[in-house]
Design a protein around this motif. Structure first.
Motif, PDB file in Angstrom:
ATOM      1  N   GLU A 209     -59.009  -4.992  -1.408  1.00  0.00           N
ATOM      2  CA  GLU A 209     -57.596  -5.341  -1.389  1.00  0.00           C
ATOM      3  C   GLU A 209     -56.969  -5.068  -2.746  1.00  0.00           C
ATOM      4  OE1 GLU A 209     -57.069  -9.339  -0.160  1.00  0.00           O
ATOM      5  OE2 GLU A 209     -57.949  -9.038   1.828  1.00  0.00           O
ATOM      6  N   ALA A 210     -55.686  -4.723  -2.744  1.00  0.00           N
ATOM      7  CA  ALA A 210     -54.961  -4.591  -4.000  1.00  0.00           C
ATOM      8  C   ALA A 210     -55.069  -5.902  -4.764  1.00  0.00           C
ATOM      9  CB  ALA A 210     -53.498  -4.248  -3.729  1.00  0.00           C
TER      10      ALA A 210
ATOM     11  N   SER B 273     -60.971   4.767 -12.594  1.00  0.00           N
ATOM     12  CA  SER B 273     -59.715   5.399 -12.190  1.00  0.00           C
ATOM     13  C   SER B 273     -59.586   5.423 -10.677  1.00  0.00           C
ATOM     14  CB  SER B 273     -59.648   6.822 -12.748  1.00  0.00           C
ATOM     15  OG  SER B 273     -60.762   7.580 -12.287  1.00  0.00           O
ATOM     16  N   LEU B 274     -58.392   5.747 -10.225  1.00  0.00           N
ATOM     17  CA  LEU B 274     -58.109   5.880  -8.800  1.00  0.00           C
ATOM     18  C   LEU B 274     -57.432   7.216  -8.534  1.00  0.00           C
ATOM     19  CD1 LEU B 274     -56.706   2.319  -8.049  1.00  0.00           C
ATOM     20  CD2 LEU B 274     -58.797   3.284  -7.065  1.00  0.00           C
ATOM     21  N   SER B 275     -57.755   7.792  -7.375  1.00  0.00           N
ATOM     22  CA  SER B 275     -57.078   9.001  -6.921  1.00  0.00           C
ATOM     23  C   SER B 275     -56.594   8.787  -5.499  1.00  0.00           C
ATOM     24  CB  SER B 275     -58.016  10.211  -6.982  1.00  0.00           C
ATOM     25  OG  SER B 275     -57.371  11.366  -6.453  1.00  0.00           O
TER      26      SER B 275
ATOM     27  N   PRO C  57     -55.235  -2.827  -9.537  1.00  0.00           N
ATOM     28  CA  PRO C  57     -53.851  -3.265  -9.796  1.00  0.00           C
ATOM     29  C   PRO C  57     -53.231  -3.962  -8.591  1.00  0.00           C
ATOM     30  CG  PRO C  57     -54.208  -1.060 -10.669  1.00  0.00           C
ATOM     31  CD  PRO C  57     -55.444  -1.407  -9.876  1.00  0.00           C
ATOM     32  N   ASP C  58     -52.424  -4.969  -8.862  1.00  0.00           N
ATOM     33  CA  ASP C  58     -51.794  -5.742  -7.785  1.00  0.00           C
ATOM     34  C   ASP C  58     -50.800  -4.912  -6.981  1.00  0.00           C
ATOM     35  OD1 ASP C  58     -53.097  -8.162  -8.484  1.00  0.00           O
ATOM     36  OD2 ASP C  58     -51.650  -8.477 -10.105  1.00  0.00           O
ATOM     37  N   ASN C  59     -50.197  -3.888  -7.613  1.00  0.00           N
ATOM     38  CA  ASN C  59     -49.133  -3.131  -6.948  1.00  0.00           C
ATOM     39  C   ASN C  59     -49.617  -1.842  -6.291  1.00  0.00           C
ATOM     40  OD1 ASN C  59     -49.705  -1.861  -9.376  1.00  0.00           O
ATOM     41  ND2 ASN C  59     -47.582  -1.237  -9.752  1.00  0.00           N
ATOM     42  N   LEU C  60     -50.914  -1.777  -5.987  1.00  0.00           N
ATOM     43  CA  LEU C  60     -51.417  -0.575  -5.321  1.00  0.00           C
ATOM     44  C   LEU C  60     -50.898  -0.477  -3.893  1.00  0.00           C
ATOM     45  CD1 LEU C  60     -55.190  -0.379  -6.356  1.00  0.00           C
ATOM     46  CD2 LEU C  60     -53.298   1.039  -7.184  1.00  0.00           C
ATOM     47  N   PRO C  61     -50.453   0.698  -3.489  1.00  0.00           N
ATOM     48  CA  PRO C  61     -50.099   0.889  -2.081  1.00  0.00           C
ATOM     49  C   PRO C  61     -51.357   0.973  -1.215  1.00  0.00           C
ATOM     50  CG  PRO C  61     -49.058   2.534  -3.511  1.00  0.00           C
ATOM     51  CD  PRO C  61     -50.129   1.865  -4.309  1.00  0.00           C
ATOM     52  N   ALA C  62     -51.171   0.783   0.073  1.00  0.00           N
ATOM     53  CA  ALA C  62     -52.282   0.921   1.014  1.00  0.00           C
ATOM     54  C   ALA C  62     -52.773   2.366   1.035  1.00  0.00           C
ATOM     55  CB  ALA C  62     -51.838   0.484   2.403  1.00  0.00           C
TER      56      ALA C  62
ATOM     57  N   ASN D 181     -46.528   0.505   0.495  1.00  0.00           N
ATOM     58  CA  ASN D 181     -46.759   1.886   0.884  1.00  0.00           C
ATOM     59  C   ASN D 181     -46.372   2.807  -0.271  1.00  0.00           C
ATOM     60  OD1 ASN D 181     -47.568   1.407   3.652  1.00  0.00           O
ATOM     61  ND2 ASN D 181     -45.426   0.872   4.062  1.00  0.00           N
ATOM     62  N   GLY D 182     -46.904   4.027  -0.249  1.00  0.00           N
ATOM     63  CA  GLY D 182     -46.554   4.984  -1.293  1.00  0.00           C
ATOM     64  C   GLY D 182     -47.778   5.681  -1.863  1.00  0.00           C
TER      65      GLY D 182
END
Length: 282
Positions: free
Chosen positions: A90-91, A129-131, A160-165, A199-200
């Protein structure tokens, strides 16, 4: 003059001894480096969903020639995505990242002791990191300097808390080692799902925090600052960096004094036969 049978027996013993030494050397070469084993990374034989289990070069750095040619490549060692994405986070969730290699850290392997040679190369710089575009872009969200990696510890990171799905994202771990036969760059990638109400795409603050690229074609070669413990157990995560990672500050500013770097000190490595594993080690 010795009887023919005696000569034959001595030759057989010498041959067996040589074979034993060669096997031991090849096994030691396979143990010479480090991998991210949780979250389960692509290519790991213990990952039941990996598309291409790698028994020879799983712990090798990028572009070192392991397996033939240039070896593993950026990003993600060149391994294809898993057959199925089953690791879900989860974010805002905290993840305890762990490391291992072909000698320690995986089920059924020997227990690690403080004097075990875990091939951590005096630590260095670990970036997480994230991709969101299957390796086209990586955004750094956590760092540990100097003491990372080390199999003895959990390396806690916080998404990060603001990660999109995202149904199919990559969680990347990269490592610039502190010592070695030459400057090296390691990378492991886990295919994950991110659960979120948003989303995003990759948030702008992550997209603007790229990986520190080094020790591969087209980039400078250098060693990262490390600790004094060599391949043995170190001091683990720095408390201030842990706190920074928990509040989304990517382990604090990346201001550690890296050298300016230079050209590849070994621009043409000796090519190895495919499947022979890593031969160069610390």
């Amino acid at each position: 003059m010795m009887p023919p049978n005696t000569i034959t027996m001595r030759r057989s013993k010498c041959t067996l001894l040589l074979l034993a030494l060669l096997v031991a050397a090849s096994m030691q070469g396979a143990y010479a480096h480090m991998s991210m084993i949780y979250p389960l990374a692509r290519g790991l034989p213990i990952n039941p969903y990996t598309t291409a289990p790698d028994y020879n070069c799983r712990d090798a750095p990028l572009y070192d020639g392991c397996g033939g040619g240039t070896g593993k490549t950026f990003p993600c060692g060149g391994y294809p995505p898993d057959k199925q994405v089953v690791q879900s986070f989860e974010a805002g969730q905290m993840i305890n990242v762990t490391f291992g290699n072909a000698a320690y850290g995986s089920p059924g392997e020997p227990a690690l002791t403080p004097t075990s040679d875990q091939a951590r190369h005096s630590g260095g710089l670990c970036e997480f990191s994230l991709s969101y575009d299957q390796g086209g872009t990586f955004g750094v969200f956590a760092r540990y300097h100097v003491s990372c990696p080390d199999m003895f510890y959990n390396w806690t990171i916080k998404l990060p808390d603001n990660l999109p799905a995202c149904d199919n994202c990559i969680l990347g771990w990269s490592w610039i080692g502190a010592v070695g036969a030459r400057p090296e760059y390691y990378m492991g990638c886990a295919d994950i799902k991110i659960v979120s109400t948003l989303n995003g795409s990759l948030p702008p603050e992550l997209a603007s925090t790229p990986l520190r690229m080094a020790n591969m074609p087209g980039y400078p070669y250098y060693f990262a600052p490390g600790d004094k413990f060599g391949n043995l157990r170190g001091n683990g995560p720095n408390s201030s960096e842990l706190a920074a990672n928990m509040r989304g500050a990517t382990g604090g500013p990346d201001t550690h004094p890296f050298p300016p770097g230079g050209p590849d000190p070994q621009p043409m490595l000796t090519k190895r036969k495919k499947g022979k594993g890593t031969r160069r080690m610390l």
